[in-house]
Design an enzyme around this catalytic site. Structure first.
Site, PDB file in Angstrom:
ATOM      1  N   ASP A 290       0.858  -1.186   0.000  1.00 51.31           N
ATOM      2  CA  ASP A 290       0.000   0.000   0.000  1.00 51.31           C
ATOM      3  C   ASP A 290       0.892   1.233   0.000  1.00 51.31           C
ATOM      4  OD1 ASP A 290      -2.330   1.529   0.087  1.00 51.31           O
ATOM      5  OD2 ASP A 290      -2.584   1.354   2.251  1.00 51.31           O
ATOM      6  N   HIS A 291       0.311   2.367  -0.330  1.00 54.03           N
ATOM      7  CA  HIS A 291       0.974   3.654  -0.153  1.00 54.03           C
ATOM      8  C   HIS A 291       0.471   4.300   1.129  1.00 54.03           C
ATOM      9  CE1 HIS A 291       1.331   3.886  -4.813  1.00 54.03           C
ATOM     10  NE2 HIS A 291       2.436   3.385  -4.289  1.00 54.03           N
ATOM     11  N   TYR A 464      -4.951   4.548   0.388  1.00 51.49           N
ATOM     12  CA  TYR A 464      -6.009   3.700  -0.166  1.00 51.49           C
ATOM     13  C   TYR A 464      -5.609   3.082  -1.505  1.00 51.49           C
ATOM     14  CZ  TYR A 464      -8.481   6.668   3.214  1.00 51.49           C
ATOM     15  OH  TYR A 464      -8.853   7.381   4.339  1.00 51.49           O
ATOM     16  N   HIS A 465      -4.385   2.533  -1.550  1.00 43.94           N
ATOM     17  CA  HIS A 465      -3.884   1.903  -2.771  1.00 43.94           C
ATOM     18  C   HIS A 465      -3.408   0.472  -2.504  1.00 43.94           C
ATOM     19  CE1 HIS A 465      -2.749   6.286  -4.060  1.00 43.94           C
ATOM     20  NE2 HIS A 465      -4.043   6.043  -4.207  1.00 43.94           N
ATOM     21  N   PRO A 466      -4.246  -0.392  -1.930  1.00 46.26           N
ATOM     22  CA  PRO A 466      -3.788  -1.756  -1.644  1.00 46.26           C
ATOM     23  C   PRO A 466      -3.631  -2.570  -2.926  1.00 46.26           C
ATOM     24  CG  PRO A 466      -6.132  -1.583  -1.231  1.00 46.26           C
ATOM     25  CD  PRO A 466      -5.654  -0.191  -1.545  1.00 46.26           C
TER      26      PRO A 466
END
Length: 549
Positions: A290-291, A464-466
């Site tokens: 994630d980020h 919110y970049h899984p």
């Protein structure tokens, strides 16, 4: 009910798959989606982006397990529970990723997914308004454009980057990603342009495509082959049969969850949950990436920020302007300038991302201070920390167990400390002299490594970049879940195509590469020859080995 192809999920990749698999009329397609309608101002108005992500109606509302390196906080992990999936609740920021990202994918075993391979698919999907000629698509279904860029703070941010000695890019989605520039968004004619808008809605006009509102319980596997999907709707359980293939596009949380509920995953974990093992794939649910980001906030001494629009009355005015005229603040996500920077000499590709916002607000959307202000969302985008997704029980309705394991690698701490200090350098440039007031967050007194670390433990959040939980790789890679044609290894008639198959996280927001994944996977599924590889050479900073700018 039956169809040639059954797609689980109508999100970024799932919508693209529905559009392409049904395009020639030869195949029937059923799309399974639990979420409801995406029609309504909270989703369609770009400036309202914070609302759908916070509403249970549109969001699965997942939380991580307590994160030990972040003061045991449970981190919000939203995913779209609506037609269009997360493309209907995201920030609409459009970032393809860097060429090195996809070349790394191929090095990790995803043969045929190098930058030269995926660039033609980006061009096919795009309808770019104002992008770099020759590098951008102009007649695809996905509208991509810049915001109005009327606020002077957007330009001050770019000018500050120039003054600090960094590159400027005219189009970070073109030949040159590195540098400061204007940010692109998936909006069109004042509305959010989600994957549902671009792909699913046109596909549903075809007689061979059907959308079924239901809850997908598990994939039906018979004699080593996926033959359908067990669904629940109207209080009844039934099976939707797939004549050709089942494609899982349910997110980096729900795709591995569905595979494991269906008996595909780490054998010991499945047996612990009381699930019969159909295929022992130890990589299912592993490799979660994630980020992360934090907000760096500054008071503005000039009344030019969006602070005046935060009171309910003025939000109502902006909403009315959008509703009746499709103009005003409502037509943009307000992220209109940005930067993609390298953290140190010897780093070949950008690894720090900035989203600039001309207002200082908290995560709940309230003003961070009783004054005008501005902020950047700052993130180190190539973290070495890895987490996992596992089952809580064999109950399909139970939320998955999500452990990001954030900040578990020492380098992540070094890079995020650098982010704090670098942002101070940028905001300290002459371009901000007219606007710069006191630092709101982290705060002027946060200086030492220990003080910065304490701030990060309390304020780092997910961007919110899984991705990565059904990793794509070579068939002989024991941790690979799908092969380079997106087929689940060990089960016939089953594919996964969404951000969960990314071997490594890309540099930037994930909506664009997720849609690209759906586009490319469709050609593999249909047995088409992949689009011809590009011979275009992206710009790499010639000083990368000796300078960070």
């Amino acid at each position: 009910m039956q169809a040639d192809f059954v797609i689980i999920g109508s999100g970024s990749a799932g919508s693209a798959l529905a559009y392409r698999l049904s395009e020639d009329g030869a195949n029937s397609v059923v799309v399974l989606e639990f979420g409801g309608s995406d029609v309504g101002p909270f989703i369609q108005m770009p400036a309202a982006l914070a609302w759908p992500m916070s509403m249970n109606r549109y969001n699965w509302g997942y939380l991580s397990e307590p994160e030990p390196n972040l003061n045991n906080r449970r981190i919000t992990a939203p995913r779209g529970k609506v037609i269009g999936g997360s493309s209907s609740i995201n920030g609409m920021v459009y970032v393809r990723g860097h060429s090195e990202d996809f070349d790394r994918w191929e090095e990790l075993g995803a043969k045929g997914w190098a930058y030269a391979d995926v660039l033609p698919y980006y061009k096919r999907m795009e309808h770019s308004h104002g992008g770099e000629e020759g590098w951008r698509g102009t007649d695809g279904p996905l509208h991509v454009q810049r915001g109005p860029v009327k606020n002077p703070l957007f330009h001050a941010f770019i000018e500050a980057g120039k003054q600090a000695g960094f590159e400027v890019t005219e189009d970070y989605n073109g030949s040159k990603q590195e540098g400061f520039g204007l940010m692109e968004q998936t909006t069109w004619r004042g509305r959010r342009w989600s994957a549902a808008s671009a792909y699913l809605r046109p596909a549903l006009k075809r007689p061979n495509v059907e959308l079924v509102r239901c809850f997908a319980r598990k994939i039906v596997i018979e004699n080593g082959r996926a033959t359908g999907v067990e669904i629940e709707r109207g209080g009844r359980t039934e099976v939707v049969r797939a004549n050709r293939e089942v494609i899982v596009s349910a997110s980096s949380f729900n795709s591995p969850k569905l595979l494991m509920l269906s008996g595909i995953g780490p054998a010991a974990h499945l047996q612990e949950m009381g699930i019969d093992v159909k295929a022992d794939r130890p990589g299912v649910g592993q490799n979660l990436q994630d980020h992360m980001e934090f907000y760096f906030q500054q008071v503005s001494t000039k009344p030019v920020s969006l602070y005046s629009w935060l009171p309910w009355f003025w939000q109502g005015v902006a909403g009315a302007q959008w509703l009746f005229f499709k103009r005003g603040l409502g037509i943009s996500n307000q992220f209109e300038s940005c930067a993609f920077l390298r953290s140190a000499p010897g780093v070949k590709q950008p690894d720090i991302q900035y989203h600039f916002l001309p207002v200082a607000i908290s995560y709940d959307g309230k003003a961070a201070a009783k004054s005008h202000g501005f902020q950047v969302h700052v993130g180190y985008n190539l973290s070495k920390s890895r987490g996992d997704v596992t089952l809580r029980s064999s109950d399909p309705k139970a939320d998955p167990v999500i452990r990001f394991n954030y900040m578990s690698h020492p380098e992540d701490w070094e890079k995020f400390r650098h982010c704090v200090r670098l942002t101070r350098e940028i905001f300290g440039q002459k371009a901000f002299d007219l606007y710069r007031g006191p630092e709101i967050q982290p705060g002027e007194k946060v200086r030492t490594d220990e003080e910065i670390d304490a701030f990060l433990r309390e304020h780092l959040e997910s961007a919110y970049h899984p991705c990565g939980t059904c990793k794509m790789g070579a068939k002989d890679d024991p941790m690979a879940v799908v092969d380079p044609e997106t087929r689940v290894i060990g089960v016939d008639g089953l594919r996964v195509a969404d951000s969960s198959i990314f071997p490594h996280i890309t540099y930037g927001n994930l909506n664009a590469p997720s849609i690209m994944t759906g586009e490319k996977a469709a050609d593999h599924i249909l047995g088409k020859q992949p689009l011809a590889r590009s011979n275009q050479e992206p710009w790499i900073n010639p000083r990368w080995a000796v300078s960070d700018r």
